[in-house]
Design a protein around this motif. Structure first.
Motif, PDB file in Angstrom:
ATOM      1  N   LEU A  10     -10.733  -1.562   4.380  1.00  0.00           N
ATOM      2  CA  LEU A  10     -10.125  -2.429   5.132  1.00  0.00           C
ATOM      3  C   LEU A  10      -9.117  -1.271   5.338  1.00  0.00           C
ATOM      4  CD1 LEU A  10      -9.988  -5.821   3.845  1.00  0.00           C
ATOM      5  CD2 LEU A  10     -11.057  -4.949   6.364  1.00  0.00           C
ATOM      6  N   ILE A  11      -8.592  -0.439   3.963  1.00  0.00           N
ATOM      7  CA  ILE A  11      -7.142   0.201   3.859  1.00  0.00           C
ATOM      8  C   ILE A  11      -7.817   1.094   4.664  1.00  0.00           C
ATOM      9  CG2 ILE A  11      -6.254   1.838   2.503  1.00  0.00           C
ATOM     10  CD1 ILE A  11      -6.339  -0.142   0.369  1.00  0.00           C
ATOM     11  N   LEU A  12      -9.023   2.357   4.999  1.00  0.00           N
ATOM     12  CA  LEU A  12      -9.198   3.003   5.502  1.00  0.00           C
ATOM     13  C   LEU A  12      -8.635   2.829   7.251  1.00  0.00           C
ATOM     14  CD1 LEU A  12     -12.181   4.679   3.458  1.00  0.00           C
ATOM     15  CD2 LEU A  12      -9.712   5.451   3.520  1.00  0.00           C
ATOM     16  N   SER A  13      -9.807   1.566   7.630  1.00  0.00           N
ATOM     17  CA  SER A  13     -10.036   1.255   9.033  1.00  0.00           C
ATOM     18  C   SER A  13      -8.599   1.346   9.138  1.00  0.00           C
ATOM     19  CB  SER A  13     -10.328   0.122   8.631  1.00  0.00           C
ATOM     20  OG  SER A  13     -11.838  -0.142   8.868  1.00  0.00           O
ATOM     21  N   ILE A  14      -7.332   0.271   8.384  1.00  0.00           N
ATOM     22  CA  ILE A  14      -5.596   0.321   8.600  1.00  0.00           C
ATOM     23  C   ILE A  14      -5.212   1.848   8.711  1.00  0.00           C
ATOM     24  CG2 ILE A  14      -3.548  -0.728   8.243  1.00  0.00           C
ATOM     25  CD1 ILE A  14      -4.536  -2.961   7.120  1.00  0.00           C
ATOM     26  N   LEU A  15      -5.640   2.225   8.520  1.00  0.00           N
ATOM     27  CA  LEU A  15      -5.228   4.194   8.244  1.00  0.00           C
ATOM     28  C   LEU A  15      -5.475   4.644   8.956  1.00  0.00           C
ATOM     29  CD1 LEU A  15      -4.424   4.875   3.859  1.00  0.00           C
ATOM     30  CD2 LEU A  15      -3.199   4.436   6.067  1.00  0.00           C
ATOM     31  N   GLY A  16      -6.918   5.029   9.211  1.00  0.00           N
ATOM     32  CA  GLY A  16      -7.651   5.138  10.429  1.00  0.00           C
ATOM     33  C   GLY A  16      -6.966   4.690  12.130  1.00  0.00           C
ATOM     34  N   GLY A  17      -6.586   3.603  12.178  1.00  0.00           N
ATOM     35  CA  GLY A  17      -6.268   2.148  13.443  1.00  0.00           C
ATOM     36  C   GLY A  17      -4.877   3.072  13.652  1.00  0.00           C
ATOM     37  N   GLY A  18      -3.991   2.908  12.364  1.00  0.00           N
ATOM     38  CA  GLY A  18      -3.169   3.174  12.382  1.00  0.00           C
ATOM     39  C   GLY A  18      -2.336   5.237  12.978  1.00  0.00           C
ATOM     40  N   LEU A  19      -3.017   5.914  12.616  1.00  0.00           N
ATOM     41  CA  LEU A  19      -3.241   7.303  12.883  1.00  0.00           C
ATOM     42  C   LEU A  19      -3.650   7.171  14.467  1.00  0.00           C
ATOM     43  CD1 LEU A  19      -2.430  10.237  11.888  1.00  0.00           C
ATOM     44  CD2 LEU A  19      -4.336   9.929  10.566  1.00  0.00           C
ATOM     45  N   VAL A  20      -4.657   6.526  14.940  1.00  0.00           N
ATOM     46  CA  VAL A  20      -5.143   7.345  16.040  1.00  0.00           C
ATOM     47  C   VAL A  20      -3.937   6.648  17.137  1.00  0.00           C
ATOM     48  CG1 VAL A  20      -6.870   6.133  17.740  1.00  0.00           C
ATOM     49  CG2 VAL A  20      -7.834   7.219  15.295  1.00  0.00           C
ATOM     50  N   PHE A  21      -3.332   5.259  16.405  1.00  0.00           N
ATOM     51  CA  PHE A  21      -1.871   4.787  17.818  1.00  0.00           C
ATOM     52  C   PHE A  21      -0.725   5.939  17.641  1.00  0.00           C
ATOM     53  CE2 PHE A  21       1.622   2.091  17.862  1.00  0.00           C
ATOM     54  CZ  PHE A  21       0.975   1.344  18.930  1.00  0.00           C
ATOM     55  N   LEU A  22      -0.840   5.878  16.510  1.00  0.00           N
ATOM     56  CA  LEU A  22       0.367   7.259  16.258  1.00  0.00           C
ATOM     57  C   LEU A  22      -0.225   8.432  17.293  1.00  0.00           C
ATOM     58  CD1 LEU A  22       3.156   7.525  15.158  1.00  0.00           C
ATOM     59  CD2 LEU A  22       2.137   8.678  13.451  1.00  0.00           C
TER      60      LEU A  22
END
Length: 288
Positions: free
Chosen positions: A26-38
């Motif tokens: 979940l942490i990696l998914s949130i980080l990955g999703g946040g980085l793509v969004f940013l």
């Protein structure tokens, strides 16, 4: 001793293991999703995209994320692969039963029926390869073979092999024999320096659960009884057609690991070949 249904404290798996894996995912998914969004939002702002370090910053960020994913995947693989199996826990033994690498092909079962002289054949195999039988109870045989290395006036280095048979194999016997091998290796080292040592357990016991628990003792073994000295056990289950060996050999020298890997493959191939030869000589047992 606790309820067998409880998570096994010796294993790396259980409820805590699942929670840890899910939380990391979940942490990696949130980080990955946040980085793509940013990155997408920042790409829409000309002032940011005009900066010379805009792309390098995100390249570094995505590279770090990829590294974290690789570490997570490695930890996931290692925690599954290097489980320490509890001989007294039915759930742990069931997982051990399910590992295909420890099984011979399906038709290689009840080999003691079609290969009654297998114990003598094991001894003969090594004698033909130049191993000398040193004797010694409680083993079927204790053998040694000189290595082709200069000794410089000291006792020459040897490889040592222990062969042990028991018709009622269990994890207690496995543990006792491993300790006895360790004791002999240390006690005889000045006279018979053996840095590479192998141990072959043989059994034709029909109690599958007991043999599986004995197999857990072999699979869990870390192979390093002394500094610069290794001991590599395998357990051949003639009745159920299984071939157990240690999963984690990381503490042994890389040269030793490669040596044991080659020896294990050669022994497994020889067992299959001999079993096939002897089954053709005993068709009545095979078809029974």
């Amino acid at each position: 001793d606790g309820d067998p249904a409880d998570p096994d404290p010796l294993t790396m798996r259980g409820k805590g293991w699942i929670r840890e894996i899910v939380s990391h995912f979940l942490i990696l998914s949130i980080l990955g999703g946040g980085l793509v969004f940013l990155y997408k939002k920042a790409s829409q702002i000309p002032l940011l995209t005009s900066l010379s370090y805009f792309k390098p910053v995100f390249i570094v960020a995505f590279s770090l994320l990829g590294l974290m994913v690789l570490i997570f995947a490695f930890q996931l693989f290692s925690s599954v692969r290097l489980e320490r199996f509890s001989p007294g826990n039915p759930g742990s033994l069931k997982r051990l039963e399910g590992i295909r690498r420890f099984r011979l092909p399906r038709h290689y079962v009840q080999l003691q029926e079609t290969w009654p002289a297998y114990r003598a054949d094991f001894l003969e195999r090594y004698k033909e390869k130049g191993w000398k039988d040193l004797g010694g109870q409680p083993f079927e045989a204790v053998m040694a073979r000189k290595r082709s290395l200069p000794s410089f006036g000291r006792p020459p280095l040897v490889d040592r092999l222990f062969i042990f048979y028991h018709p009622m194999m269990n994890v207690i016997i496995v543990d006792q024999i491993l300790k006895e091998c360790e004791r002999l290796i240390e006690a005889d080292y000045d006279r018979l320096p053996a840095r590479r040592n192998r141990l072959v357990f043989l059994t034709d016991m029909k109690n599958r659960d007991e043999v599986t628990s004995a197999g857990a003792g072999v699979v869990n073994y870390l192979c390093t009884p002394l500094h610069k000295v290794s001991l590599y056990p395998v357990l051949v289950d003639m009745d159920a057609g299984r071939f157990f060996y240690p999963l984690d050999t990381s503490l042994a020298k890389s040269r030793h690991r490669f040596h044991y890997w080659r020896c294990r493959l050669a022994l497994r191939a020889w067992i299959k070949r001999k079993a096939k030869e002897t089954s053709s000589k005993h068709p009545q047992e095979t078809s029974a």
